[in-house]
Design a protein around this motif. Structure first.
Motif, PDB file in Angstrom:
ATOM      1  N   PHE A 107       0.822  -1.212   0.000  1.00 32.35           N
ATOM      2  CA  PHE A 107       0.000   0.000   0.000  1.00 32.35           C
ATOM      3  C   PHE A 107       0.858   1.266   0.000  1.00 32.35           C
ATOM      4  O   PHE A 107       0.540   2.233  -0.692  1.00 32.35           O
ATOM      5  CB  PHE A 107      -0.943  -0.010   1.208  1.00 32.35           C
ATOM      6  CG  PHE A 107      -2.044  -1.008   1.088  1.00 32.35           C
ATOM      7  CD1 PHE A 107      -3.106  -0.792   0.217  1.00 32.35           C
ATOM      8  CD2 PHE A 107      -2.028  -2.177   1.827  1.00 32.35           C
ATOM      9  CE1 PHE A 107      -4.134  -1.722   0.092  1.00 32.35           C
ATOM     10  CE2 PHE A 107      -3.051  -3.111   1.720  1.00 32.35           C
ATOM     11  CZ  PHE A 107      -4.104  -2.883   0.846  1.00 32.35           C
ATOM     12  N   TRP A 108       1.936   1.251   0.745  1.00 32.10           N
ATOM     13  CA  TRP A 108       2.824   2.420   0.765  1.00 32.10           C
ATOM     14  C   TRP A 108       3.421   2.667  -0.620  1.00 32.10           C
ATOM     15  O   TRP A 108       3.443   3.801  -1.098  1.00 32.10           O
ATOM     16  CB  TRP A 108       3.950   2.207   1.773  1.00 32.10           C
ATOM     17  CG  TRP A 108       3.544   2.354   3.206  1.00 32.10           C
ATOM     18  CD1 TRP A 108       2.275   2.339   3.703  1.00 32.10           C
ATOM     19  CD2 TRP A 108       4.412   2.542   4.324  1.00 32.10           C
ATOM     20  NE1 TRP A 108       2.298   2.503   5.066  1.00 32.10           N
ATOM     21  CE2 TRP A 108       3.591   2.633   5.473  1.00 32.10           C
ATOM     22  CE3 TRP A 108       5.788   2.631   4.472  1.00 32.10           C
ATOM     23  CZ2 TRP A 108       4.126   2.809   6.753  1.00 32.10           C
ATOM     24  CZ3 TRP A 108       6.323   2.810   5.737  1.00 32.10           C
ATOM     25  CH2 TRP A 108       5.499   2.897   6.866  1.00 32.10           C
ATOM     26  N   ILE A 165      -2.435   2.184   7.042  1.00 31.23           N
ATOM     27  CA  ILE A 165      -2.770   3.574   7.347  1.00 31.23           C
ATOM     28  C   ILE A 165      -2.283   3.962   8.733  1.00 31.23           C
ATOM     29  O   ILE A 165      -1.704   5.038   8.924  1.00 31.23           O
ATOM     30  CB  ILE A 165      -4.295   3.796   7.220  1.00 31.23           C
ATOM     31  CG1 ILE A 165      -4.723   3.628   5.768  1.00 31.23           C
ATOM     32  CG2 ILE A 165      -4.684   5.177   7.743  1.00 31.23           C
ATOM     33  CD1 ILE A 165      -6.217   3.663   5.554  1.00 31.23           C
ATOM     34  N   VAL A 166      -2.481   3.079   9.711  1.00 34.06           N
ATOM     35  CA  VAL A 166      -2.037   3.362  11.087  1.00 34.06           C
ATOM     36  C   VAL A 166      -0.522   3.493  11.138  1.00 34.06           C
ATOM     37  O   VAL A 166       0.019   4.430  11.742  1.00 34.06           O
ATOM     38  CB  VAL A 166      -2.520   2.260  12.049  1.00 34.06           C
ATOM     39  CG1 VAL A 166      -1.866   2.425  13.425  1.00 34.06           C
ATOM     40  CG2 VAL A 166      -4.038   2.296  12.193  1.00 34.06           C
ATOM     41  N   SER A 167       0.180   2.570  10.505  1.00 33.26           N
ATOM     42  CA  SER A 167       1.647   2.629  10.494  1.00 33.26           C
ATOM     43  C   SER A 167       2.140   3.876   9.763  1.00 33.26           C
ATOM     44  O   SER A 167       3.156   4.471  10.136  1.00 33.26           O
ATOM     45  CB  SER A 167       2.236   1.369   9.850  1.00 33.26           C
ATOM     46  OG  SER A 167       1.769   1.204   8.524  1.00 33.26           O
ATOM     47  N   LEU A 168       1.386   4.304   8.747  1.00 31.45           N
ATOM     48  CA  LEU A 168       1.751   5.516   8.026  1.00 31.45           C
ATOM     49  C   LEU A 168       1.597   6.758   8.914  1.00 31.45           C
ATOM     50  O   LEU A 168       2.403   7.694   8.832  1.00 31.45           O
ATOM     51  CB  LEU A 168       0.895   5.662   6.770  1.00 31.45           C
ATOM     52  CG  LEU A 168       1.266   6.774   5.788  1.00 31.45           C
ATOM     53  CD1 LEU A 168       2.716   6.658   5.342  1.00 31.45           C
ATOM     54  CD2 LEU A 168       0.337   6.745   4.575  1.00 31.45           C
ATOM     55  N   TYR A 219      -8.503   5.851  -0.623  1.00 31.21           N
ATOM     56  CA  TYR A 219      -7.363   5.697  -1.532  1.00 31.21           C
ATOM     57  C   TYR A 219      -6.744   4.315  -1.390  1.00 31.21           C
ATOM     58  O   TYR A 219      -6.509   3.610  -2.383  1.00 31.21           O
ATOM     59  CB  TYR A 219      -6.344   6.795  -1.235  1.00 31.21           C
ATOM     60  CG  TYR A 219      -5.189   6.893  -2.209  1.00 31.21           C
ATOM     61  CD1 TYR A 219      -5.385   6.782  -3.581  1.00 31.21           C
ATOM     62  CD2 TYR A 219      -3.893   7.124  -1.755  1.00 31.21           C
ATOM     63  CE1 TYR A 219      -4.334   6.897  -4.472  1.00 31.21           C
ATOM     64  CE2 TYR A 219      -2.829   7.247  -2.634  1.00 31.21           C
ATOM     65  CZ  TYR A 219      -3.061   7.126  -3.993  1.00 31.21           C
ATOM     66  OH  TYR A 219      -2.009   7.239  -4.871  1.00 31.21           O
ATOM     67  N   PHE A 220      -6.521   3.884  -0.163  1.00 35.09           N
ATOM     68  CA  PHE A 220      -5.951   2.554   0.070  1.00 35.09           C
ATOM     69  C   PHE A 220      -6.950   1.456  -0.290  1.00 35.09           C
ATOM     70  O   PHE A 220      -6.568   0.410  -0.806  1.00 35.09           O
ATOM     71  CB  PHE A 220      -5.510   2.414   1.527  1.00 35.09           C
ATOM     72  CG  PHE A 220      -4.149   3.012   1.804  1.00 35.09           C
ATOM     73  CD1 PHE A 220      -3.757   4.198   1.222  1.00 35.09           C
ATOM     74  CD2 PHE A 220      -3.260   2.387   2.664  1.00 35.09           C
ATOM     75  CE1 PHE A 220      -2.515   4.761   1.472  1.00 35.09           C
ATOM     76  CE2 PHE A 220      -2.008   2.929   2.929  1.00 35.09           C
ATOM     77  CZ  PHE A 220      -1.632   4.123   2.325  1.00 35.09           C
ATOM     78  N   LEU A 221      -8.223   1.695  -0.001  1.00 38.60           N
ATOM     79  CA  LEU A 221      -9.252   0.704  -0.359  1.00 38.60           C
ATOM     80  C   LEU A 221      -9.328   0.513  -1.868  1.00 38.60           C
ATOM     81  O   LEU A 221      -9.644  -0.586  -2.345  1.00 38.60           O
ATOM     82  CB  LEU A 221     -10.613   1.133   0.181  1.00 38.60           C
ATOM     83  CG  LEU A 221     -10.834   0.937   1.681  1.00 38.60           C
ATOM     84  CD1 LEU A 221     -12.157   1.565   2.114  1.00 38.60           C
ATOM     85  CD2 LEU A 221     -10.807  -0.547   2.063  1.00 38.60           C
TER      86      LEU A 221
END
Length: 238
Positions: A107-108, A165-168, A219-221
């Motif tokens: 995802f990143w 998302i959380v790690s980002l 966006y990630f979804l």
């Protein structure tokens, strides 16, 4: 004037914009085809090691070269943009052999890479080191995650969307602290880039940062959606 002249060279859709993208697609397709058709499992993993270590070394050696040539500037040349940081930790993730970490990097890599492709932020001429660093650091992580998808069959799942998302957010906080210390603008957290990007449509600072956080989920979804359809289709065929 020089900046405007460069923008004319790197106009979206121009040769110098499209060329590295086409090269990455062709090279990535060849690497995946070669690995799938010619290599056994151990050789496939070894090739992945070569790809990740080569990318990581390239990202590290660019600031080292700039340091040697007295062109290094701590406010802009540390490998703290998401694509550069992703490139650095790929070999570590490979050593740890944790599929979840690969899913997060998927995802990143896709999120930053697609944004970098659609709205390139390259402010040097196409013969410069910065030009090559920009495109290699944006495109090679995408080649690597597609390699992992097609060769190692490690696919993102729904939980990894939110973990990414959380790690980002954690990474954002770390970079914000570094920006505060160095008075820099890594990850564009203190100001928008000079070139035209999607951030220009999200309002002034700091509001575009808030809007960006809300946009991360859809966006990630969007990147997860093809795998959701694939999983749904596989389940219906059972």
């Amino acid at each position: 004037m020089m900046f405007r002249a460069f923008l004319a060279i790197l106009e979206i859709g121009s040769f110098w914009h499209v060329f590295p993208i086409v090269v990455a697609i062709l090279a990535g397709t060849f690497i995946i085809y070669f690995a799938k058709s010619k290599l056994n499992r151990k050789q496939q993993v070894n090739l992945l090691c070569v790809l990740t270590v080569s990318l990581s070394l390239f990202v590290l050696l660019v600031p080292v070269y700039k340091l040697i040539t007295h062109e290094f500037h701590i406010k802009r040349d540390l490998p703290l943009y998401l694509n550069n940081f992703t490139a650095l930790i790929f070999p570590i993730v490979l050593i740890l052999k944790k599929p979840l970490l690969f899913r997060i990097l998927f995802f990143w890599s896709m999120a930053w890479g697609v944004q970098g492709i659609l709205t390139p932020d390259v402010t040097n001429n196409p013969q410069s080191l910065e030009y090559f660093r920009y495109w290699i650091a944006n495109l090679m992580p995408m080649v690597i995650v597609f390699y992992v998808l097609f060769i190692l069959k490690i696919f993102p799942d729904f939980n990894s969307v939110f973990l990414s998302i959380v790690s980002l957010q954690i990474y954002f906080i770390i970079v914000m602290i570094i920006n505060e210390i160095l008075h820099s603008n890594y990850m564009y957290l203190n100001a928008k880039p000079a070139s035209i990007t999607v951030l220009d449509y999200l309002g002034p600072w700091p509001y575009y940062l808030i809007v960006m956080q809300f946009m991360l989920i859809p966006y990630f979804l969007l990147f997860y959606f093809p795998f959701y359809l694939l999983k749904k289709q596989s389940s219906s065929n059972l």
